[in-house]
Design an enzyme around this catalytic site. Sequence first.
Site, PDB file in Angstrom:
ATOM      1  CG  HIS B  69      56.503  39.010  46.449  1.00 43.33           C
ATOM      2  ND1 HIS B  69      56.926  37.793  46.937  1.00 43.33           N
ATOM      3  CD2 HIS B  69      55.230  38.834  46.030  1.00 43.33           C
ATOM      4  CE1 HIS B  69      55.930  36.912  46.815  1.00 43.33           C
ATOM      5  NE2 HIS B  69      54.897  37.521  46.276  1.00 43.33           N
ATOM      6  N   PRO B  70      58.525  42.112  44.013  1.00 48.38           N
ATOM      7  CG  PRO B  70      57.149  42.894  42.281  1.00 48.38           C
ATOM      8  CD  PRO B  70      57.434  41.675  43.139  1.00 48.38           C
ATOM      9  CB  SER B  86      53.785  41.970  39.382  1.00 47.37           C
ATOM     10  OG  SER B  86      54.127  41.131  40.446  1.00 47.37           O
ATOM     11  CD  GLN B  90      53.203  46.844  41.447  1.00 45.27           C
ATOM     12  OE1 GLN B  90      53.416  48.049  41.348  1.00 45.27           O
ATOM     13  NE2 GLN B  90      54.128  45.997  41.889  1.00 45.27           N
ATOM     14  CG  PHE B 121      54.317  46.787  52.253  1.00 47.87           C
ATOM     15  CD1 PHE B 121      53.797  46.563  53.526  1.00 47.87           C
ATOM     16  CD2 PHE B 121      53.460  47.244  51.259  1.00 47.87           C
ATOM     17  CE1 PHE B 121      52.440  46.781  53.799  1.00 47.87           C
ATOM     18  CE2 PHE B 121      52.107  47.474  51.528  1.00 47.87           C
ATOM     19  CZ  PHE B 121      51.614  47.235  52.795  1.00 47.87           C
ATOM     20  CB  ILE B 123      49.757  44.573  50.478  1.00 46.98           C
ATOM     21  CG1 ILE B 123      48.322  44.638  51.016  1.00 46.98           C
ATOM     22  CG2 ILE B 123      49.952  45.565  49.335  1.00 46.98           C
ATOM     23  CD1 ILE B 123      48.004  45.944  51.758  1.00 46.98           C
TER      24      ILE B 123
END
Lengths: 172, 172
Positions: B69-70, B86, B90, B121, B123
């Site tokens: 994941h970025p 993504s 975002q 991280f 989420i």
Amino acid sequence: MSHSIQQVNEMKYEEFLQVFGNVVEHCALCAAAIWAHRPFYNVQELHAELCHFIDNLPSIGREGILRLHPDLAGRIAQLGLLTSESKKEQLSAGLDTLTEDERETIMDLNERYKEKFGFPFVICARDNKKHAILTGLKIRIENTSEVEVTTGVEEVKKIMMYRLLDLVKTDN
Amino acid sequence: MSHSIQQVNEMKYEEFLQVFGNVVEHCALCAAAIWAHRPFYNVQELHAELCHFIDNLPSIGREGILRLHPDLAGRIAQLGLLTSESKKEQLSAGLDTLTEDERETIMDLNERYKEKFGFPFVICARDNKKHAILTGLKIRIENTSEVEVTTGVEEVKKIMMYRLLDLVKTDN
């Protein structure tokens, strides 16, 4: 570019993934997982960790790895859309020098193989010239699905070793 | 484009991978594996099969999924190199409207988080606006590694459900 094992062991995961993300074709998860097990003593240990990860996948995961591979001498190759690693390997096997008849045979066998097993025929092209590949296809298509998953995954491991040897220096 | 579950169940693995290859970010192996378990009754069962596959990976495999994941609001986003999924997620969280201070805080926390855990991280941005994401980062960075792998993977599963709902019709 070739890295010393010390350089490999110092890589953050982002760099590690950039370098090793395609040692298993289209399956960066393998490299992403085994980064957790660094440091590696040498390229052989790096290979062994990848093999261990693959062997411990659920069985549909090993089938899945095969499904991420392109057909040999297939449409993706003809369209010029192979990864640079696959392109080099297919060239080394002489798959760019197939006659029209050979290409038709291999594409027909690939289709029948995929129809039977639900994954593509995977063979280490750096170990096999085009005639060995054609013979392999004709023989392996007669196997059971279980045998072909195992055989295909062992080929993946050979491909992986060659790709690692292109990336990591062996003279530590 | 949205597909009926009947259409999904009729897909060959190549098409299935084209459509579902990125429901887990950069981890086409998940879709490649669970294709073996079709037919699926509905999108919920498709989701459940993916969850089951992830839960049965070796634990370094679950960490590995997080590493694919970025960073949220990170360099890859700034360079415009996010996957289309993504990018959309975002944006929906308002991460394009960060002030300079907020961006610095989030990038600093991301670096500290990765330094501590060895993965980024993760989420579900569609469930959280930018302030909730910042708060989440500040709280979760205090957790143990074990808790964060579990928490991150549960977020991956939520992201996956949203991505599946964009691809599969629910009115069979």
